[in-house]
Design a protein around this motif. Structure first.
Motif, mmCIF file in Angstrom:
data_model
loop_
_atom_site.group_PDB
_atom_site.id
_atom_site.type_symbol
_atom_site.label_atom_id
_atom_site.label_comp_id
_atom_site.label_asym_id
_atom_site.label_seq_id
_atom_site.Cartn_x
_atom_site.Cartn_y
_atom_site.Cartn_z
ATOM 1 N N GLY A 1 -45.790 44.880 -8.498
ATOM 2 C CA GLY A 1 -46.268 45.113 -9.867
ATOM 3 C C GLY A 1 -47.671 44.594 -10.083
ATOM 4 O O GLY A 1 -47.987 44.091 -11.165
ATOM 5 N N LEU A 2 -48.518 44.691 -9.053
ATOM 6 C CA LEU A 2 -49.840 44.061 -9.074
ATOM 7 C C LEU A 2 -50.678 44.502 -10.266
ATOM 8 O O LEU A 2 -51.325 43.674 -10.916
ATOM 9 C CB LEU A 2 -50.576 44.383 -7.766
ATOM 10 N N LEU A 3 -50.690 45.782 -10.565
ATOM 11 C CA LEU A 3 -51.558 46.280 -11.626
ATOM 12 C C LEU A 3 -51.111 45.820 -13.007
ATOM 13 O O LEU A 3 -51.910 45.828 -13.953
ATOM 14 C CB LEU A 3 -51.628 47.805 -11.567
ATOM 15 N N ARG A 4 -49.850 45.456 -13.143
ATOM 16 C CA ARG A 4 -49.336 44.984 -14.434
ATOM 17 C C ARG A 4 -49.071 43.477 -14.434
ATOM 18 O O ARG A 4 -48.528 42.957 -15.400
ATOM 19 C CB ARG A 4 -48.027 45.718 -14.767
ATOM 20 N N LEU A 5 -49.450 42.819 -13.368
ATOM 21 C CA LEU A 5 -49.142 41.395 -13.224
ATOM 22 C C LEU A 5 -49.902 40.575 -14.268
ATOM 23 O O LEU A 5 -51.104 40.781 -14.470
ATOM 24 C CB LEU A 5 -49.526 40.927 -11.816
ATOM 25 N N PRO A 6 -49.227 39.639 -14.958
ATOM 26 C CA PRO A 6 -49.916 38.788 -15.936
ATOM 27 C C PRO A 6 -51.093 38.057 -15.299
ATOM 28 O O PRO A 6 -51.067 37.694 -14.120
ATOM 29 C CB PRO A 6 -48.826 37.815 -16.388
ATOM 30 N N ALA A 7 -52.116 37.844 -16.080
ATOM 31 C CA ALA A 7 -53.351 37.254 -15.566
ATOM 32 C C ALA A 7 -53.114 35.888 -14.940
ATOM 33 O O ALA A 7 -53.730 35.540 -13.924
ATOM 34 C CB ALA A 7 -54.380 37.151 -16.690
ATOM 35 N N TYR B 1 -41.878 31.033 -2.863
ATOM 36 C CA TYR B 1 -43.175 31.648 -3.179
ATOM 37 C C TYR B 1 -43.263 33.056 -2.598
ATOM 38 O O TYR B 1 -43.718 33.997 -3.277
ATOM 39 C CB TYR B 1 -44.310 30.774 -2.649
ATOM 40 N N LEU B 2 -42.839 33.236 -1.354
ATOM 41 C CA LEU B 2 -42.881 34.564 -0.735
ATOM 42 C C LEU B 2 -41.988 35.546 -1.485
ATOM 43 O O LEU B 2 -42.337 36.724 -1.630
ATOM 44 C CB LEU B 2 -42.454 34.479 0.731
ATOM 45 N N LYS B 3 -40.853 35.069 -1.957
ATOM 46 C CA LYS B 3 -39.956 35.936 -2.721
ATOM 47 C C LYS B 3 -40.651 36.453 -3.982
ATOM 48 O O LYS B 3 -40.598 37.649 -4.301
ATOM 49 C CB LYS B 3 -38.683 35.180 -3.088
ATOM 50 N N GLY B 4 -41.302 35.549 -4.682
ATOM 51 C CA GLY B 4 -42.025 35.968 -5.876
ATOM 52 C C GLY B 4 -43.250 36.798 -5.557
ATOM 53 O O GLY B 4 -43.610 37.713 -6.316
ATOM 54 N N LEU B 5 -43.896 36.508 -4.416
ATOM 55 C CA LEU B 5 -45.095 37.247 -4.040
ATOM 56 C C LEU B 5 -44.787 38.725 -3.799
ATOM 57 O O LEU B 5 -45.575 39.600 -4.188
ATOM 58 C CB LEU B 5 -45.709 36.623 -2.784
ATOM 59 N N CYS B 6 -43.657 39.001 -3.169
ATOM 60 C CA CYS B 6 -43.275 40.401 -2.927
ATOM 61 C C CYS B 6 -43.136 41.156 -4.240
ATOM 62 O O CYS B 6 -43.624 42.291 -4.377
ATOM 63 C CB CYS B 6 -41.970 40.459 -2.133
#
Length: 696
Positions: free
Chosen positions: A455-461, A445-450
């Motif tokens: 890419g927070l602004l483009r992250l899928p909803a 989960y931490l790996k994916g969270l980084c």
């Protein structure tokens, strides 16, 4: 090696899996039979669930057009719409006194759906064969069979009919849920069946649905909850978890299957220490709650899954959906609220934050704003009407959960007692505790969270929503506490979405060291799950041996006996439905003073004046003054110093029709000598609250 093993287990051994499934089904049937269930009952119950819930749900999915919009999610839509329809129909029928509508309308709609199938582009039999051809289907069925056996060992055997098991200590929470289901048969809106004159306010979706199925099937709520409900809810849960995986991973079936299994197979880092208590050292009871907690966590996971599916598909379409789609979406969240309040609270907070990002992506404004306002409005209404009375008085802000956690205590012992060390211990203790709760999932989960943060602004909803639920769930778990430890449900919903996000990262681990570390963490979680299964099985088999008199029964101070059950069956069969009884059995044990007792209301389906009071305080927000007043009345009723005329006056004043005296519990009866004994056995005496002839 793990990858090859996964595919081997997924696609191989079809005959072994089938034989194992048959063995599990026979074991489940044997366990519930020796616990007092009627085998025909499970077939009647599943048939009624199909006719009154699932088939009408598929009908509504067809006529609303939802099945056409989301054809690959027709089964979860059937569960969603069928449950909502049955719940609403039951409430309306009870309120208007037209139960014939409840009995007649759902089968008619189910029949209409079967007629509409004739015009379907694909034969349902071809669709069924296509599902069976999927290698993961038989694996999911095998998992369902195993979980059903564990349900029988953990719930059915431990709450067997006293008439079949003899003296037994039943699980009070299970009896409480059964009483809740019984309360709906007495009127709508219902009152707390254990504490009269108080409106029942709780996340009661499962109780509502099982109460309806009890009426149409003729099966007692006790038997539904203890014997038959588990396999049904587990089947819906596995189906919806898999569908959520298919949606979230964009059709990647292997990831969806791994997510479904990970919810049960990869537990905490407790290892052998979980053998003695069945929970471990880190509070991760996710597997146990999904199997046994059918009225809350299991049901909540079903409808949260459907809600996220609908949101994900809507967000991917930039909210260019019909108003009907939006209505179904809001209805799914309403069911989440009524399934489990804490889960809904975390979901709505994450949803609100997610929509703040989505609104900057130029969605179809009318639908997006309606979705946001609608979800917030649904939660606000349900909270104010249903949850606020209990939540406002029983949920507290504080660090009790974190202070009691093992990782925080380890760090505190190592770093000392200074204020700075205390603050560091809080933060590091929370992170370490989260890792210990999910050693396999947390690093992934931490790996994916980084990557998600970059890419927070483009992250899928859907990923925004899932990350928000994980963060919000863990924060709420550490920042709030409840006298009954209900803050646990905050972290359980977070664990669900941590699994969802972690599985998506399994294939991204490239380095040899990373793979070795993930394999080690996975082995730890898998080993803990194996230890837990050993505990669940051993505990259930030990209780089964006691029920069958293979080993001596434990000498409890008080038990549920065959006499208790016989007395309550008499009360159910020989008293009006609106009868009210008072009892001296108001605690879990004769030597306890916890105010937790739900046995007589669960078995009789009759309203108690005050069988227990603790949950009325924590869940319904009843004041201590009201509890004290009822306790004073109840004490006087079973006190030898009370004159017989005063007993009758108190009964008339408080609407009490019968007095049920448990001979295992403290309480005098000399003051009741002038009342008519309408039933008596070695364990229970029932008095009518009149002098002379009993009124029936």
């Amino acid at each position: 090696m793990p990858r090859k093993l996964f595919f081997r287990l997924k696609d191989g051994f079809p005959r072994v899996k089938l034989c194992f499934c048959v063995l599990c089904v026979l074991t489940y049937l044997a366990l519930i039979r020796v616990s007092g269930a009627k085998l025909w009952g499970i077939f009647v119950f599943f048939l009624c669930a199909a006719v009154y819930l699932y088939l009408p749900g598929r009908f509504w999915a067809r006529v609303t057009g939802m099945e056409k919009v989301l054809p690959e999610f027709a089964v979860p839509l059937g569960v969603l719409l069928g449950t909502g329809f049955l719940a609403v129909l039951y409430c309306v029928s009870m309120r208007l006194g037209v139960l014939w509508l409840l009995r007649a309308l759902p089968p008619v709609l189910g029949l209409l759906w079967l007629v509409l199938l004739r015009g379907a582009p694909q034969s349902p039999w071809k669709a069924a064969r296509a599902v069976y051809a999927d290698g993961g289907f038989l694996s999911r069925v095998t998992l369902w069979c195993v979980l059903s056996v564990l349900f029988a060992l953990m719930v059915s055997v431990k709450n067997a009919h006293p008439a079949a098991a003899g003296e037994i200590v039943l699980t009070q929470d299970v009896m409480w849920n059964i009483g809740n289901a019984n309360s709906f048969a007495l009127g709508f809106p219902p009152q707390d069946i254990r504490f009269s004159m108080v409106r029942f306010s709780y996340h009661y979706l499962t109780e509502l649905v099982f109460g309806a199925l009890s009426i149409v099937s003729g099966i007692a709520c006790y038997d539904i909850y203890v014997f038959y409900a588990g396999p049904l809810v587990l089947a819906a849960l596995l189906c919806c978890l898999y569908a959520l995986g298919i949606c979230f991973y964009r059709g990647h079936r292997n990831k969806a299957l791994l997510f479904t299994f990970a919810m049960f197979l990869f537990n905490c880092a407790s290892l052998w220490t979980a053998l003695t208590n069945g929970t471990g050292s880190f509070g991760n009871t996710n597997m146990m709650h999904l199997i046994t907690n059918v009225n809350a966590q299991g049901t909540a996971a079903v409808f949260v899954s459907v809600f996220v599916i609908l949101f994900t598909e809507m967000a991917r379409r930039c909210f260019d959906v019909s108003w009907m789609y939006l209505t179904v979406f809001l209805g799914s969240f309403a069911l989440v609220c009524f399934a489990k309040g804490p889960a809904a609270a975390i979901v709505v907070c994450s949803f609100a934050v997610t929509m703040l990002f989505v609104l900057f992506r130029k969605p179809r404004w009318s639908r997006a704003l309606t979705a946001l306002a609608g979800v917030l409005a649904v939660f606000l209404v349900v909270y104010l009407v249903i949850f606020s009375s209990g939540t406002n008085t029983s949920v507290h802000f504080g660090f009790k959960t974190l202070e009691a956690s093992a990782p925080r205590q380890w760090l505190r012992a190592w770093m000392g007692d200074s204020a700075a060390a205390g603050a560091v211990c809080m933060v590091l203790g929370a992170v370490l505790h989260a890792f210990c709760m999910q050693p396999f999932q947390f690093p992934l989960y931490l790996k994916g969270l980084c990557r998600d943060i970059r890419g927070l602004l483009r992250l899928p909803a859907e990923r925004l929503l899932a990350n928000g639920i994980v963060a919000g769930g863990f924060l709420a778990y550490f920042l709030f506490w409840h006298p009954s430890y209900s803050q646990l449900y905050f972290v359980l919903i977070a664990i669900m979405f941590m699994n969802l996000l972690a599985v998506d990262q399994v294939t991204t681990v490239r380095t040899r060291a990373g793979k070795a570390f993930c394999t080690l963490c996975g082995a730890v979680g898998l080993a803990t799950s194996a230890v837990l299964v050993i505990n669940f099985t051993g505990s259930g088999m030990r209780q089964l041996a006691r029920n069958l008199d293979i080993i001596p029964k434990y000498p409890y101070v008080s038990t549920a006996s065959a006499g208790d059950e016989a007395a309550m069956k008499w009360l159910q069969s020989n008293t009006p439905q609106d009868a009210v009884f008072a009892t001296n059995r108001i605690h879990s044990m004769a030597n306890a003073s916890d105010g937790i007792s739900s046995l007589y209301t669960a078995m009789s389906g009759r309203q108690a004046y005050m069988e227990g009071y603790t949950y009325a305080v924590t869940n319904m927000g009843v004041s201590e003054a009201v509890v004290a007043q009822k306790q004073a009345v109840n004490t006087a009723l079973f006190d030898a110093s009370t004159a017989p005329e005063e007993v009758l006056r108190l009964c008339a004043e408080n609407g009490i029709d019968y007095l049920v005296c448990s001979k295992q519990y403290p309480g005098d009866t000399s003051q009741l000598s002038g009342l008519v004994v309408v039933y008596e056995n070695a364990d229970v005496t029932i008095y009518a609250a009149v002098f002379g002839k009993m009124k029936m």
